[in-house]
Write a protein that holds these residues in place. Structure first.
Motif, PDB file in Angstrom:
ATOM      1  N   ASP A   1       0.812  -1.219   0.000  1.00 13.61           N
ATOM      2  CA  ASP A   1       0.000   0.000   0.000  1.00 13.61           C
ATOM      3  C   ASP A   1       0.844   1.268   0.000  1.00 13.61           C
ATOM      4  O   ASP A   1       0.370   2.337  -0.402  1.00 13.61           O
ATOM      5  N   ASN A   2       2.088   1.164   0.442  1.00 16.82           N
ATOM      6  CA  ASN A   2       2.970   2.335   0.493  1.00 16.82           C
ATOM      7  C   ASN A   2       3.927   2.411  -0.684  1.00 16.82           C
ATOM      8  O   ASN A   2       4.845   3.225  -0.688  1.00 16.82           O
ATOM      9  N   GLY A   3       3.729   1.547  -1.666  1.00 18.81           N
ATOM     10  CA  GLY A   3       4.616   1.540  -2.834  1.00 18.81           C
ATOM     11  C   GLY A   3       5.242   0.179  -3.050  1.00 18.81           C
ATOM     12  O   GLY A   3       4.641  -0.720  -3.624  1.00 18.81           O
ATOM     13  N   ARG A   4       6.467   0.026  -2.557  1.00 15.62           N
ATOM     14  CA  ARG A   4       7.180  -1.238  -2.745  1.00 15.62           C
ATOM     15  C   ARG A   4       8.092  -1.468  -1.553  1.00 15.62           C
ATOM     16  O   ARG A   4       8.755  -0.560  -1.068  1.00 15.62           O
TER      17      ARG A   4
ATOM     18  N   GLU B   1      19.486   3.560  -5.815  1.00 12.65           N
ATOM     19  CA  GLU B   1      18.756   4.704  -5.271  1.00 12.65           C
ATOM     20  C   GLU B   1      18.152   5.544  -6.402  1.00 12.65           C
ATOM     21  O   GLU B   1      17.003   5.986  -6.315  1.00 12.65           O
ATOM     22  N   ILE B   2      18.932   5.758  -7.457  1.00 17.59           N
ATOM     23  CA  ILE B   2      18.438   6.525  -8.603  1.00 17.59           C
ATOM     24  C   ILE B   2      17.264   5.796  -9.259  1.00 17.59           C
ATOM     25  O   ILE B   2      16.246   6.392  -9.613  1.00 17.59           O
TER      26      ILE B   2
ATOM     27  N   LEU C   1       9.459   5.824  -7.855  1.00 16.68           N
ATOM     28  CA  LEU C   1       8.568   6.529  -6.946  1.00 16.68           C
ATOM     29  C   LEU C   1       8.041   7.832  -7.540  1.00 16.68           C
ATOM     30  O   LEU C   1       6.868   8.190  -7.338  1.00 16.68           O
ATOM     31  N   LEU C   2       8.890   8.548  -8.263  1.00 19.88           N
ATOM     32  CA  LEU C   2       8.484   9.838  -8.817  1.00 19.88           C
ATOM     33  C   LEU C   2       7.658   9.698 -10.090  1.00 19.88           C
ATOM     34  O   LEU C   2       6.806  10.538 -10.381  1.00 19.88           O
ATOM     35  N   HIS C   3       7.932   8.616 -10.847  1.00 17.39           N
ATOM     36  CA  HIS C   3       7.240   8.431 -12.132  1.00 17.39           C
ATOM     37  C   HIS C   3       6.808   6.969 -12.281  1.00 17.39           C
ATOM     38  O   HIS C   3       7.291   6.259 -13.167  1.00 17.39           O
TER      39      HIS C   3
ATOM     40  N   LYS D   1      18.527  13.950  -7.134  1.00 17.63           N
ATOM     41  CA  LYS D   1      18.425  14.705  -5.884  1.00 17.63           C
ATOM     42  C   LYS D   1      17.551  13.971  -4.871  1.00 17.63           C
ATOM     43  O   LYS D   1      17.850  13.954  -3.659  1.00 17.63           O
ATOM     44  N   TYR D   2      16.492  13.334  -5.346  1.00 14.78           N
ATOM     45  CA  TYR D   2      15.562  12.627  -4.458  1.00 14.78           C
ATOM     46  C   TYR D   2      16.108  11.265  -4.015  1.00 14.78           C
ATOM     47  O   TYR D   2      15.723  10.749  -2.958  1.00 14.78           O
ATOM     48  N   ALA D   3      17.019  10.698  -4.795  1.00 17.67           N
ATOM     49  CA  ALA D   3      17.452   9.304  -4.622  1.00 17.67           C
ATOM     50  C   ALA D   3      17.857   8.928  -3.200  1.00 17.67           C
ATOM     51  O   ALA D   3      17.456   7.854  -2.716  1.00 17.67           O
ATOM     52  N   PRO D   4      18.645   9.724  -2.462  1.00 15.17           N
ATOM     53  CA  PRO D   4      19.049   9.304  -1.114  1.00 15.17           C
ATOM     54  C   PRO D   4      17.874   9.043  -0.170  1.00 15.17           C
ATOM     55  O   PRO D   4      18.005   8.264   0.785  1.00 15.17           O
ATOM     56  N   GLN D   5      16.728   9.672  -0.433  1.00 14.38           N
ATOM     57  CA  GLN D   5      15.565   9.452   0.434  1.00 14.38           C
ATOM     58  C   GLN D   5      14.981   8.050   0.285  1.00 14.38           C
ATOM     59  O   GLN D   5      14.208   7.605   1.139  1.00 14.38           O
ATOM     60  N   THR D   6      15.325   7.346  -0.798  1.00 13.42           N
ATOM     61  CA  THR D   6      14.751   6.027  -1.026  1.00 13.42           C
ATOM     62  C   THR D   6      15.394   4.954  -0.160  1.00 13.42           C
ATOM     63  O   THR D   6      14.811   3.890   0.031  1.00 13.42           O
ATOM     64  N   ARG D   7      16.588   5.204   0.343  1.00 15.25           N
ATOM     65  CA  ARG D   7      17.282   4.239   1.212  1.00 15.25           C
ATOM     66  C   ARG D   7      17.893   4.976   2.392  1.00 15.25           C
ATOM     67  O   ARG D   7      19.110   5.150   2.466  1.00 15.25           O
ATOM     68  N   PRO D   8      17.066   5.422   3.346  1.00 17.16           N
ATOM     69  CA  PRO D   8      17.596   6.146   4.516  1.00 17.16           C
ATOM     70  C   PRO D   8      18.646   5.306   5.246  1.00 17.16           C
ATOM     71  O   PRO D   8      18.447   4.104   5.465  1.00 17.16           O
ATOM     72  N   GLY D   9      19.750   5.926   5.576  1.00 12.56           N
ATOM     73  CA  GLY D   9      20.794   5.212   6.297  1.00 12.56           C
ATOM     74  C   GLY D   9      21.847   4.586   5.416  1.00 12.56           C
ATOM     75  O   GLY D   9      22.901   4.175   5.916  1.00 12.56           O
ATOM     76  N   ARG D  10      21.593   4.503   4.121  1.00 13.97           N
ATOM     77  CA  ARG D  10      22.601   3.945   3.210  1.00 13.97           C
ATOM     78  C   ARG D  10      23.487   5.072   2.693  1.00 13.97           C
ATOM     79  O   ARG D  10      22.981   6.094   2.230  1.00 13.97           O
TER      80      ARG D  10
END
Length: 353
Positions: free
Chosen positions: A135-138, A249-250, A256-258, A317-326
């Motif tokens: 439900d939150n994506g993947r 991440e990219i 997520l964006l598209h 620019k958004y990519a780091p948010q996809t794997r917090p802590g990495r």
């Protein structure tokens, strides 16, 4: 005296050959995975039906389950269907979605899982991770490594070539992921598992340096072996670090964006790997990756998969948010959109020259 070794989680058997599917029942019996033939076989509603017709005569004790999609709901539904049926094992017969759903379902009911890949699109065919839509994506879910891995090269050849090309991009991206892991070790002291890194790097280099193409059995064998090795590398490290860095991440940012426009996983991570190598100043490596991607008809520029330069800058620019802590080259450089745009212009100029 202590035993100065460690046990490596891996399949008890890996069969990569032409006609491997025809000997599936014998392999499962010989390896004592299923002597009775009592199996639950998960398939798709499309190509899986054709394979069911082919295998039903040699798997008379099997029950067949059609999987609707690659969601966690489908995985739970499959687990509920096979629970309490006293199967010896659960067999996933299909591509990445079928395999991931089956890995999760088998783990949920405590049965060994056999991975029978019908294409070579990504390293999930033998990994300890199930990637499922929710439900939150993947989400990515830890699961046991498949107990057996079967890849029939004749079946793989029947899949659209884009699946093979996707697997090429995914495997080559290992080299960028390892570089990110080593960077995190240098900057943050993150431990690097040398064996996992060596296996993932070997897999990436084997595909990168092989002169063959998607129609060559020798190349397909090397690619299949590389995907299996990458999955085992993740089992050794206990996470996706050996194969997932800025490149992934990219790709996740694009997804997520598209979500309606995203290209294949392998196309996106291959492009991400070439660009990430350029960001870290490894111009020669970035150029070689781009050259190999081009040779296999994979994209090296975002415009080749339908994204504008502005959309690419946004994704990076958004990519780091996809794997917090990495920690990867993206987190290390922490570039502004203008800096990303300048870096991309330099990258595009470099790989064209």
């Amino acid at each position: 005296m202590p035993v100065l070794t460690r046990l490596i989680p891996s399949p008890v058997v890996v069969d990569i050959s032409r006609g491997a599917l025809d000997d599936l029942a014998g392999l499962l019996a010989d390896q004592r995975i299923s002597s009775s033939g009592k199996l639950a076989v998960a398939i798709s509603g499309g190509s899986g039906r054709t394979l069911r017709e082919r295998l039903s005569p040699v798997l008379p004790g099997a029950d067949w389950y059609e999987v609707a999609d690659g969601t966690i709901d489908s995985a739970v539904k499959l687990a509920d269907a096979i629970k309490g049926q006293r199967y010896d094992a659960v067999v996933a017969l299909g591509g990445g979605k079928i395999i991931d759903v089956t890995k999760y379902a088998a783990a949920r009911v405590g049965l060994p899982m056999v991975s029978v890949a019908t294409n070579l699109a990504h390293d999930g065919i033998c990994s300890p991770v199930a990637t499922l839509d929710n439900d939150n994506g993947r989400g990515s879910y830890g699961v046991p490594t498949p107990i057996a891995m079967v890849i029939d090269l004749d079946v793989v050849r029947e899949a659209p070539p884009r699946f093979i090309r996707s697997g090429i991009g995914d495997t080559v991206s290992n080299l960028s992921a390892i570089a990110d892991w080593e960077l995190s070790h240098e900057i943050n002291g993150e431990p690097v598992d040398g064996l996992a890194a060596a296996m993932a790097r070997t897999a990436g280099e084997a595909v990168l340096r092989h002169p063959g193409g998607v129609g060559d059995d020798t190349f397909l064998t090397v690619l299949a072996e590389a995907l299996v090795l990458t999955g085992i590398a993740m089992s050794i490290s206990g996470d996706t670090r050996p194969s997932s860095g800025a490149c992934h991440e990219i790709s996740h940012a694009f997804d997520l964006l598209h979500p309606q426009r995203a290209a294949s996983h392998g196309e996106q991570v291959g492009l991400g790997a070439a660009f990430a190598m350029h960001l870290r100043g490894a111009t020669e490596s970035a150029g070689l990756i781009a050259e190999v991607l081009r040779r296999h008809e994979l994209p090296v520029l975002p415009t080749e998969i339908g994204f504008t330069v502005d959309e690419f800058v946004e994704a990076v620019k958004y990519a780091p948010q996809t794997r917090p802590g990495r920690f990867t080259i993206l987190e290390h450089l922490d570039l502004t959109p203008d800096q990303i745009r300048d870096a991309y212009a330099d990258y595009a100029k470099t790989i064209r020259s």
